[in-house]
Every structure is written in structure tokens, then in C-alpha cells.
Design a protein around this motif. Structure first.
Motif, short mmCIF file in Angstrom:
data_model
loop_
_atom_site.label_atom_id
_atom_site.label_comp_id
_atom_site.label_asym_id
_atom_site.label_seq_id
_atom_site.Cartn_x
_atom_site.Cartn_y
_atom_site.Cartn_z
N ALA A 265 0.87 -1.18 0.00
CA ALA A 265 0.00 0.00 0.00
C ALA A 265 0.90 1.23 0.00
O ALA A 265 2.10 1.15 0.24
CB ALA A 265 -0.92 0.00 1.22
N ARG A 266 0.28 2.38 -0.24
CA ARG A 266 0.99 3.65 -0.18
C ARG A 266 0.53 4.41 1.06
O ARG A 266 -0.67 4.53 1.31
CB ARG A 266 0.71 4.48 -1.43
N ALA A 372 -14.18 -3.08 -1.88
CA ALA A 372 -12.77 -2.99 -2.26
C ALA A 372 -12.36 -1.53 -2.32
O ALA A 372 -12.18 -0.97 -3.40
CB ALA A 372 -12.54 -3.69 -3.61
N PRO A 373 -12.19 -0.89 -1.17
CA PRO A 373 -11.84 0.54 -1.17
C PRO A 373 -10.46 0.76 -1.77
O PRO A 373 -9.57 -0.09 -1.65
CB PRO A 373 -11.87 0.91 0.31
N ASP A 374 -10.29 1.92 -2.41
CA ASP A 374 -8.96 2.25 -2.92
C ASP A 374 -8.20 3.15 -1.94
O ASP A 374 -7.03 3.46 -2.17
CB ASP A 374 -9.05 2.92 -4.29
N ARG A 375 -8.87 3.55 -0.86
CA ARG A 375 -8.24 4.39 0.15
C ARG A 375 -8.92 4.16 1.48
O ARG A 375 -10.15 3.98 1.55
CB ARG A 375 -8.34 5.86 -0.26
N ILE A 376 -8.13 4.11 2.55
CA ILE A 376 -8.66 3.87 3.89
C ILE A 376 -8.08 4.92 4.83
O ILE A 376 -6.90 5.23 4.80
CB ILE A 376 -8.28 2.45 4.39
N LEU A 377 -8.95 5.45 5.68
CA LEU A 377 -8.55 6.40 6.70
C LEU A 377 -8.42 5.67 8.02
O LEU A 377 -9.31 4.90 8.41
CB LEU A 377 -9.61 7.50 6.81
N VAL A 378 -7.33 5.87 8.72
CA VAL A 378 -7.11 5.28 10.05
C VAL A 378 -7.15 6.40 11.07
O VAL A 378 -6.47 7.42 10.92
CB VAL A 378 -5.77 4.54 10.13
N ALA A 390 -4.33 8.85 9.55
CA ALA A 390 -3.43 8.39 8.49
C ALA A 390 -4.27 8.03 7.27
O ALA A 390 -5.37 7.48 7.39
CB ALA A 390 -2.61 7.18 8.93
N SER A 391 -3.75 8.36 6.10
CA SER A 391 -4.39 8.01 4.84
C SER A 391 -3.52 6.98 4.14
O SER A 391 -2.33 7.20 3.90
CB SER A 391 -4.54 9.25 3.95
N ILE A 392 -4.13 5.82 3.81
CA ILE A 392 -3.43 4.73 3.15
C ILE A 392 -4.19 4.39 1.88
O ILE A 392 -5.43 4.29 1.90
CB ILE A 392 -3.32 3.49 4.05
N SER A 393 -3.48 4.23 0.76
CA SER A 393 -4.13 4.01 -0.53
C SER A 393 -3.51 2.83 -1.27
O SER A 393 -2.38 2.40 -0.97
CB SER A 393 -4.00 5.25 -1.43
N ARG A 394 -4.26 2.34 -2.25
CA ARG A 394 -3.66 1.41 -3.21
C ARG A 394 -2.58 2.15 -3.99
O ARG A 394 -2.78 3.29 -4.39
CB ARG A 394 -4.70 0.86 -4.18
#
Length: 406
Positions: A265-266, A372-378, A390-394
Motif C-alpha cells: 500500500a501507499r 474494495a476501497p482504494d483508500r482507507i482512513l485510520v 493516516a491516509s493509506i491508498s492502493r
């Protein structure tokens, strides 16, 4: 496109240990399985339930028995998870230039000696009580073994990781409970994005099955007492502590590509604050300000709410501003791991993105779907303070508009 001073930072390795097991595969399979449930010990530390650690084959990551003996369980857990991350990233040959950032609390105490000291001081009265200060110093000086005292130094976690795994780049240890973990991740990402390093190992660990930690967090009604309940079923609230550790290998995207590493992930952005909650809404407002710094709302959220009443109310207020995002409260299954919770939740987000899926509801209050999200917020909300996002993306998606690294 990322500039030379704002490079893409990717996650190439995850070392993950919680009450559900160890490693990426075990967590993905368990968290996706129908009918899964929390692993809870309700009797060993009654009246407080805890999420215990699984049995670990320490020889796999800490091969020298002498190294194992000189560490306490908290240090062994961190060192073990750090080794899992290095193996997962295929980065064992890069440790000489790898930077290390650890979020650490204090070491374990000698509980029998604590009990002797408190009993002796409680029994003293009159003139004898007046000399309690000198008596306390004498009992500690003669009762504490030197190795235990040294084990309480937080930077020995990083030292043991360096000794066992050979990670010999720069080393930084962060203290400050939940804020420590978020800042460790934020600074590690910023240094790589700004070109001040190519690869870093960052994370933390927490052992919840410790009487000293339970007594510490019991103050201010911080813990849930009685039979286990998920977060949303605790009424007035309270934490259930959980044993857990997560370490992440972060790399500049170009560095990962050059060595042919698999990218999970990015890591787009990490933003932190340390609002001391003195009035309702202050913490939620702080989180809303952080949201703009990490690129705004995402289709999926992994919440790090610990379960203490003030943190629960503030995070719920913030989550209501995120529209139709699919929200998952991981603390209902894993518990709260203080300085370990934020990296654990970032690891879970990266795991979901790498598998092209997301998790079923973890708490009865969880809502929304994101196949199938392309971005997830933690999110991270400390039990007292420690707001973080934190923002994590494909890695194959456009990077959201975030602020430059701080």
C-alpha cells in the motif's frame, strides 16, 4: 506527481501480532471469517478482561537464548514483530542502512517487590511513617536487581532490535502513549518523503496482560470491568487492554521499485495533534482539522477509539462527519494497545488494500460497506489525548491532495 522533496512512500512489509495470531495471512483469514470473535481472558486479571497474546515461537526471530533471557516479554514482543516485518519485506540485506523508529512505553515492574514496599509503607505509623521516604529508597536500592532497572529504559527496545536484527541506521524512540506511535509513523514517513532516507522500520508493541498496566489505566475509570462487551456495548465506557505489536517497513516508492519489492500500500499522509479534552467537541474539532491535512474523507475507516468515555464520545462525533464511510472499530476484536494500536490499524488498512477487500463489521455499531476501497482512513484517539489520522491508498491510485510532510 511527487516532487523530489515529496516522494511517494510505500509499505513493503508488515510484522503483526495480536490476540488473533501473527502475520498477514492469519489476520486476513481470521478477520474475514464468518462468526469470528474476540479472544478474551476474563479470569486471569479479573475484574478486568484482557486480550492475551498468542504463543510465539521466539526462536524464529530471536535465535539466541541469551538475547531472549535478557529481555522482558514487552521487549521480546517488539523484537519478534520487527523481525516479521523485515522478513515480509524481504529486507534483511538492507538493515545496515535502515532507519528505526520505535514507539515505546515503560518496562515491566517487579510486582512482588512493589507489593512488599506498599505493604511495609502501609503498616508504618507515627514516627516510623515519617521516615517512609528513606525507607522507600532503601528498599528499592536493595531490592531491585540492576537488570530489571535497565529493562525499564524505553530505548532498549530499539537497542534489542538493532542487536538481534542488525538494524543500524539512525534510531529514534518516542514516548507519550498513543501520540508516540502516530508521531513515529509521521516522522518516518516525512523523512523518506523529503529524501532524508530510503527505508525505515517503524512500530511499537504493548502487553496488556500486566497487572501494573491494568492498575495504571484503572485510574479515572479507564478500564471496563466485568464480562467482556464490544466497544459499543460498554455504556459508560472503558478500555479492554490488548496485547499487540505492529512494525511496518516504509520505503521510497523508487527504492522499492529498484529492488523489485512487492508493494502492499501507499502511505499518503499522517497528521497528529495532542488536544487535551477540556470541553466537549474540542477533540472532534481537532480531528476535523487533521482531516484536511490527509486528503479528506475516504470510503473506508478503521477506527482506533480506545473505549474511554471522553475519547468514545469525541471520536463518534468526528465519525459522523465522514458521510457514508464504512467504519470498522478494531478495538472490539483486538482491544486497545496504547502505543501499538495506531501502527496495528495502519497495518490492517495496508493488508486490506493489498488483498483488494475490506473487513466485515467488527462491532455492532459498525456501519457501511466498502467491498474494495482504494483508500482507507485510520483514526487514532488517545484515552487522554493523542488525535491522529493516516491516509493509506492502493499504490496504483492517484495520491490525494495532502499537505507537505511536517
Amino acid at each position: 506527481m511527487a516532487t523530489a522533496t515529496n516522494r511517494d512512500v510505500v509499505i513493503t512489509g508488515i510484522g503483526l501480532v495480536t490476540s488473533l495470531g501473527e502475520g498477514r495471512d492469519a489476520h486476513w483469514d481470521t478477520l474475514r471469517a464468518p462468526g469470528r470473535h474476540a479472544v478474551v481472558d476474563e479470569t486471569g486479571f479479573a475484574p478486568w478482561p484482557v486480550h492475551p497474546l498468542p504463543a510465539l515461537d521466539l526462536d524464529r526471530q530471536i535465535p539466541k537464548r541469551g538475547d531472549q533471557r535478557q529481555m522482558e516479554p514487552w521487549q521480546r514482543l517488539n523484537t519478534y514483530a520487527a523481525g516479521l516485518a523485515l522478513d515480509d519485506a524481504g529486507a534483511r540485506d538492507l538493515v545496515a542502512d535502515m532507519h528505526l523508529m520505535v514507539a515505546a512505553g515503560g518496562g515491566e515492574r517487579d510486582l512482588p517487590l512493589d507489593e512488599q514496599v506498599t505493604a511495609a509503607l502501609a503498616e508504618a505509623d507515627g514516627a516510623e511513617a515519617a521516615g517512609n521516604g528513606a525507607r522507600l529508597n532503601e528498599m528499592l536500592a536493595t531490592g531491585l536487581r540492576p537488570t530489571l532497572f535497565l529493562a525499564q529504559l524505553s530505548n532498549l527496545v530499539a537497542g534489542n532490535i538493532s542487536i538481534v536484527h542488525g538494524v543500524t541506521g539512525s534510531s529514534r524512540t518516542f514516548m507519550g502513549e498513543e501520540s508516540a506511535a502516530a508521531d513515529a509513523l509521521r516522522i518516518a514517513r516525512a523523512r523518506i518523503a523529503e529524501g532524508r532516507g530510503e527505508i525505515a522500520l517503524v512500530g511499537g508493541g504493548f502487553v496488556g496482560s500486566r497487572w501494573d498496566m491494568l492498575v495504571l489505566f484503572r485510574g479515572g475509570d479507564g478500564l471496563w470491568e466485568g464480562p467482556f462487551q464490544p466497544l459499543s456495548g460498554r455504556g459508560e465506557g472503558g478500555m479492554v487492554l490488548g496485547g499487540m505489536s505492529a512494525y511496518l517497513v516504509l520505503e521510497a516508492a523508487e527504492h522499492a521499485r529498484a529492488r523489485g519489492a512487492r508493494v502492499l500500500a501507499r502511505l499518503d499522509a499522517v497528521a497528529t495533534d495532542a488536544t487535551h479534552r477540556t470541553a466537549p467537541g474540542e477533540s472532534a474539532t481537532a480531528a476535523e482539522a487533521l482531516l484536511a491535512r490527509v486528503g479528506g474523507p475516504a470510503p473506508a475507516v478503521i477506527s482506533g477509539t480506545p473505549g474511554t468515555p471522553s475519547a468514545w464520545a469525541e471520536e463518534e462525533r468526528f465519525l459522523q462527519t465522514l458521510g457514508g464511510a464504512a467504519i470498522r472499530r478494531s478495538g472490539s476484536l483486538l482491544g486497545h494497545g496504547v502505543e501499538a494500536s495506531f501502527p496495528v490499524n495502519v497495518a490492517l488498512a495496508a493488508l486490506a488494500l493489498s488483498r483488494g477487500g475490506f473487513y466485515p463489521a467488527m462491532d455492532p455499531a459498525d456501519a457501511g460497506e466498502a467491498a474494495a476501497p482504494d483508500r482507507i482512513l485510520v483514526t487514532g484517539f488517545g484515552q487522554w489525548r493523542g488525535e491522529a489520522l493516516a491516509s493509506i491508498s492502493r499504490p496504483d491510485t492517484a495520491r490525494p491532495d495532502t499537505e507537505s510532510p511536517a
